[in-house]
Design a protein around this motif. Structure first.
Motif, PDB file in Angstrom:
ATOM      1  N   MET A  60       0.924  -1.349   0.047  1.00 56.07           N
ATOM      2  CA  MET A  60       0.138  -0.087   0.056  1.00 56.07           C
ATOM      3  C   MET A  60       0.864   1.246   0.088  1.00 56.07           C
ATOM      4  N   ALA A  61       2.013   1.218   0.752  1.00 54.48           N
ATOM      5  CA  ALA A  61       2.814   2.387   0.667  1.00 54.48           C
ATOM      6  C   ALA A  61       3.474   2.734  -0.621  1.00 54.48           C
ATOM      7  N   ASP A  62       3.928   1.475  -1.104  1.00 53.36           N
ATOM      8  CA  ASP A  62       4.505   1.643  -2.715  1.00 53.36           C
ATOM      9  C   ASP A  62       3.301   2.342  -3.615  1.00 53.36           C
ATOM     10  N   ALA A  63       2.209   1.748  -3.454  1.00 53.00           N
ATOM     11  CA  ALA A  63       1.219   2.331  -4.555  1.00 53.00           C
ATOM     12  C   ALA A  63       0.992   3.772  -4.194  1.00 53.00           C
ATOM     13  N   LEU A  64       0.877   4.143  -2.894  1.00 48.83           N
ATOM     14  CA  LEU A  64       0.673   5.598  -2.616  1.00 48.83           C
ATOM     15  C   LEU A  64       1.952   6.505  -3.014  1.00 48.83           C
ATOM     16  N   ALA A  65       3.131   5.810  -3.119  1.00 47.00           N
ATOM     17  CA  ALA A  65       4.030   6.546  -3.383  1.00 47.00           C
ATOM     18  C   ALA A  65       4.118   6.850  -4.977  1.00 47.00           C
ATOM     19  N   VAL A  66       4.000   5.866  -5.541  1.00 47.91           N
ATOM     20  CA  VAL A  66       3.689   5.997  -6.860  1.00 47.91           C
ATOM     21  C   VAL A  66       2.689   7.035  -7.383  1.00 47.91           C
ATOM     22  N   ALA A  67       1.403   7.107  -6.724  1.00 47.27           N
ATOM     23  CA  ALA A  67       0.426   8.198  -7.092  1.00 47.27           C
ATOM     24  C   ALA A  67       0.884   9.461  -6.590  1.00 47.27           C
ATOM     25  N   LEU A  68       1.649   9.571  -5.250  1.00 43.97           N
ATOM     26  CA  LEU A  68       2.255  11.027  -4.966  1.00 43.97           C
ATOM     27  C   LEU A  68       3.383  11.198  -5.913  1.00 43.97           C
ATOM     28  N   GLY A  69       4.038  10.543  -6.564  1.00 44.25           N
ATOM     29  CA  GLY A  69       4.987  10.995  -7.140  1.00 44.25           C
ATOM     30  C   GLY A  69       4.549  11.534  -8.659  1.00 44.25           C
ATOM     31  N   GLU A  70       3.416  10.669  -9.005  1.00 43.04           N
ATOM     32  CA  GLU A  70       3.023  10.980 -10.383  1.00 43.04           C
ATOM     33  C   GLU A  70       2.368  12.552 -10.316  1.00 43.04           C
ATOM     34  N   ARG A  71       1.996  12.842  -8.989  1.00 38.21           N
ATOM     35  CA  ARG A  71       1.397  14.271  -8.629  1.00 38.21           C
ATOM     36  C   ARG A  71       2.324  15.342  -8.250  1.00 38.21           C
ATOM     37  N   GLY A  72       3.725  15.004  -8.351  1.00 32.89           N
ATOM     38  CA  GLY A  72       4.578  15.893  -8.270  1.00 32.89           C
ATOM     39  C   GLY A  72       5.266  15.913  -6.877  1.00 32.89           C
ATOM     40  N   VAL A  73       4.990  14.759  -5.915  1.00 30.95           N
ATOM     41  CA  VAL A  73       5.819  14.817  -4.853  1.00 30.95           C
ATOM     42  C   VAL A  73       7.158  14.315  -5.213  1.00 30.95           C
ATOM     43  N   SER A  74       8.394  14.784  -4.541  1.00 26.06           N
ATOM     44  CA  SER A  74       9.677  14.235  -4.933  1.00 26.06           C
ATOM     45  C   SER A  74      10.437  14.438  -3.729  1.00 26.06           C
ATOM     46  N   ARG A  75      12.042  14.128  -3.885  1.00 23.90           N
ATOM     47  CA  ARG A  75      12.597  13.850  -2.979  1.00 23.90           C
ATOM     48  C   ARG A  75      12.955  15.514  -2.195  1.00 23.90           C
ATOM     49  N   GLY A  76      12.758  15.455  -0.963  1.00 24.46           N
ATOM     50  CA  GLY A  76      12.882  16.845  -0.385  1.00 24.46           C
ATOM     51  C   GLY A  76      11.460  17.639  -0.169  1.00 24.46           C
ATOM     52  N   GLY A  77      10.479  17.026  -0.912  1.00 25.68           N
ATOM     53  CA  GLY A  77       9.197  17.722  -0.969  1.00 25.68           C
ATOM     54  C   GLY A  77       8.446  17.587   0.414  1.00 25.68           C
ATOM     55  N   ARG A  78       7.615  18.316   0.691  1.00 25.13           N
ATOM     56  CA  ARG A  78       6.776  18.163   2.153  1.00 25.13           C
ATOM     57  C   ARG A  78       5.293  17.817   2.100  1.00 25.13           C
ATOM     58  N   VAL A  79       5.038  16.740   2.903  1.00 26.31           N
ATOM     59  CA  VAL A  79       3.681  16.309   2.752  1.00 26.31           C
ATOM     60  C   VAL A  79       3.224  16.285   4.155  1.00 26.31           C
ATOM     61  N   ALA A  80       2.159  17.109   4.301  1.00 21.83           N
ATOM     62  CA  ALA A  80       1.465  17.206   5.742  1.00 21.83           C
ATOM     63  C   ALA A  80       0.640  16.367   6.062  1.00 21.83           C
ATOM     64  N   VAL A  81       0.666  15.727   7.162  1.00 25.24           N
ATOM     65  CA  VAL A  81      -0.062  14.451   7.551  1.00 25.24           C
ATOM     66  C   VAL A  81      -1.185  15.080   8.707  1.00 25.24           C
ATOM     67  N   TYR A  82      -2.297  15.162   8.300  1.00 27.33           N
ATOM     68  CA  TYR A  82      -3.351  15.661   9.161  1.00 27.33           C
ATOM     69  C   TYR A  82      -4.322  14.747   9.851  1.00 27.33           C
ATOM     70  N   LEU A  83      -3.852  13.588  10.501  1.00 22.61           N
ATOM     71  CA  LEU A  83      -4.836  12.457  10.754  1.00 22.61           C
ATOM     72  C   LEU A  83      -4.942  12.017  12.368  1.00 22.61           C
ATOM     73  N   GLN A  84      -5.629  11.332  12.574  1.00 23.10           N
ATOM     74  CA  GLN A  84      -5.691  10.636  13.849  1.00 23.10           C
ATOM     75  C   GLN A  84      -4.913   9.511  13.889  1.00 23.10           C
ATOM     76  N   ASN A  85      -5.028   8.536  15.062  1.00 24.80           N
ATOM     77  CA  ASN A  85      -4.551   7.333  15.090  1.00 24.80           C
ATOM     78  C   ASN A  85      -5.203   6.295  14.458  1.00 24.80           C
ATOM     79  N   VAL A  86      -4.769   6.245  12.671  1.00 24.97           N
ATOM     80  CA  VAL A  86      -5.602   5.220  12.058  1.00 24.97           C
ATOM     81  C   VAL A  86      -4.414   4.875  11.037  1.00 24.97           C
ATOM     82  N   PRO A  87      -4.698   3.884  10.470  1.00 27.28           N
ATOM     83  CA  PRO A  87      -3.708   2.937   9.693  1.00 27.28           C
ATOM     84  C   PRO A  87      -3.067   3.663   8.794  1.00 27.28           C
TER      85      PRO A  87
END
Length: 560
Positions: A60-87
């Motif tokens: 699942m992490a691989d798959a999400l990484a692929v999708a994020l990469g296709e949308r412009g997230v790359s090395r050094g980019g910042r992704v904000a995580v605004y979540l509760q205690n969920v998987p």
């Protein structure tokens, strides 16, 4: 003065590195890849009636990484995580690391102003949030660099409808956002292009609470995170046969390292319950046979005082640590009497990636006979702790001063803030802002925050000492002490308490209780009761809110 060279308690603990892995020179992706290789079929996450194995989590992490990469997230980019205690928190964290990007940890209780500050300061271009938090995010992201918002639901990965945990949560992707599960399906079966991540690259930006100014982004590197994941594993004896109970918020440094990082390192199951509810947590401990956890002392006070929690439900939870706030010795004793387990102390900050000092597992922290304070521990592996005066000179054993620490877990600085980095971490030594002392055997004791000291007629009063005495009273569940303006003494001591169920004590009784146990200038002249003391999401009592507490909003203990 530094820690004495002779530390016999450490002779009982193995301090070597794993034979095939040098943790201090590894990244979290290195550690995770090793876990996937060794134990692909072991449970990585348990969430109510759902279980996700190590290999499933990696896919699942691989798959999400692929999708994020296709949308412009790359090395050094910042992704904000605004979540509760969920998987999805763990899935996102791994996906971000696989891209060599940086996770920005955001408190899910943050509102518009706080969220705007963190997104702006970090320069995040992607935000992952719960659907229920999207309204707050939507009003903010247009004013920041965020161009992609991904939403998900706390109801994902489980079918058990428990209103204690989920309230009125509903599924549904808001307009203007992309759904995480759809992105994972889109990338299913693919892996991102390998990225050469350096141990000194930033893994997570974790923001300080901002109690002494605007929040500052601590740059937690892969080396920092890997080192203290290893500390939890060895110091607390958490191995592959253990089950980690996630009671600390995952956005907080305690949850990031003491829950996620150590569980990924072993690997071993991480039990998540979305948010803290005493009944839900006790059921999770019993169902999954959780054996290790770390949380604020208020978590353990709540469990201890809950009529929903039965002692037998907690029988497997034998490795317990607490950090983030001082622990009164009486609370440790009461918890042990109720459940049979000892609560060990850890001391650390956001800037130390969780622990810098700790009580070795199986040892009991000494109580200082002069102050009655419970020790917060001894320096963990490869760590130096000092007590210094206002000019930075080291103080002799027993003298009170600021705690300064250095070691592999201390962050290199604050994001985009070299001035604050130079002020707080000169020569790589973190000036914690906490006041304490060290005894002849190298045990450290926390007195209080420097800024919380009360000056009553020229006498120095540390709130922590008064709080510890109040906790000894059988009716007191929680206590907090602040300074209040006094026309004669300059400041006087004011206490706030909440009471245990089915217990009562009036103001005069509590004042007299303290007066009999403390010097005349220390005991509180006023004691006020609240149903609950204000806290951060991590369980720290908010003294600053109590200082501004208006008389019309409080209820006196001596009410009819």
């Amino acid at each position: 003065m530094g820690v004495p060279e002779t530390r016999p308690w450490l002779d009982r603990y193995e301090t070597g590195q794993p034979a095939d892995l040098d943790v201090e020179r590894s990244t979290m992706t290195d550690l995770w890849h090793d876990s996937v290789r060794r134990a692909p079929d072991r449970d990585a996450i348990r969430y109510f009636d759902a279980a996700i194995t190590v290999s499933e989590l990696d896919d699942m992490a691989d798959a999400l990484a692929v999708a994020l990469g296709e949308r412009g997230v790359s090395r050094g980019g910042r992704v904000a995580v605004y979540l509760q205690n969920v998987p999805q928190f763990v899935i996102t964290l791994l996906a971000v690391w696989k891209l060599g990007a940086v996770a920005v940890s955001v408190n899910p209780m943050n509102k518009h102003r706080e969220l705007f500050t963190l997104l702006t300061d970090s320069g995040a271009t992607t935000l992952v949030c719960l659907e229920g938090l999207y309204d707050t995010a939507r009003d903010v992201v247009g004013e920041t660099e965020v161009r992609l918002v991904i939403t998900t639901s706390e109801l994902e990965y489980q079918t058990r409808d428990d209103p204690r945990a989920f309230g009125e949560a509903r599924r549904g992707t808001p307009e203007g956002a992309e759904d995480m599960s759809e992105l994972i399906e889109h990338g299913r079966g693919r892996a991102p292009r390998p990225v050469d991540v350096d141990p000194d690259d930033v893994a997570i930006l974790t923001y300080t609470s901002g109690t002494t100014g605007p929040p500052k982004g601590a740059m937690n590197t892969h080396r920092n995170v890997a080192f203290n994941a290893h500390t939890y594993q060895r110091w607390c004896h958490v191995g592959e046969d253990d089950v980690v109970l996630g009671v600390a918020p995952l956005f907080h440094i305690t949850g990031l390292i003491g829950h996620i990082a150590v569980a990924l390192l072993n690997p071993c199951p991480l039990v998540l319950t979305h948010r803290f509810d005493t009944g839900v947590v006790a059921e999770a401990v019993a169902e999954h046979r959780a054996s290790f956890t770390i949380g604020s002392i208020t978590v353990f006070i709540a469990l201890m005082n809950s009529s929903e929690v039965r002692s037998e439900q907690m029988s497997t939870l034998t490795r317990i640590y607490s950090g983030g706030a001082p622990i009164p010795p009486s609370t440790v004793q009461r918890f042990r009497e109720r459940f049979g387990h000892y609560v060990h102390n850890f001391y650390g900050l956001t800037e130390t990636n969780s622990p810098a000092l700790g009580v070795p597992f199986g040892s009991h922290a000494p109580v200082d006979p002069r102050s009655g304070a419970l020790s917060v521990g001894v320096p963990i592996y490869n760590t130096i702790a000092r007590i210094v005066d206002d000019e930075g000179a080291e103080l002799p054993v027993g003298e009170v001063g600021e705690i300064v620490t250095s070691g592999p877990q201390v962050v290199p600085g604050y994001w985009g803030n070299p001035e604050e980095t130079a002020r707080a971490m000169p020569r790589g030594r973190l000036h914690t802002g906490d006041v304490g002392y060290m005894d002849d055997d190298g045990w450290f004791y926390l007195v209080d925050r420097k800024k919380d000291q009360i000056n009553a007629s020229g006498y120095k009063v540390w709130p922590r000492e008064v709080e510890d005495v109040l906790y000894e009273h059988p009716a007191v569940r929680e206590a907090a002490v602040v300074g209040a303006v006094d026309p004669y003494r300059g400041e006087t001591v004011r206490a706030f308490v909440s009471l245990r169920d089915d217990h009562h004590a009036d103001q005069a009784e509590l004042i007299e209780f303290c007066e009999q146990r403390m010097a005349a200038y220390k005991y509180p002249r006023e004691v006020l009761v609240l149903d609950e003391l204000p806290k951060t999401m991590t369980g720290k009592i908010l003294r600053r809110e109590l200082r501004s507490h208006q008389s019309g909003e409080r209820e006196r203990l001596d009410r009819a």
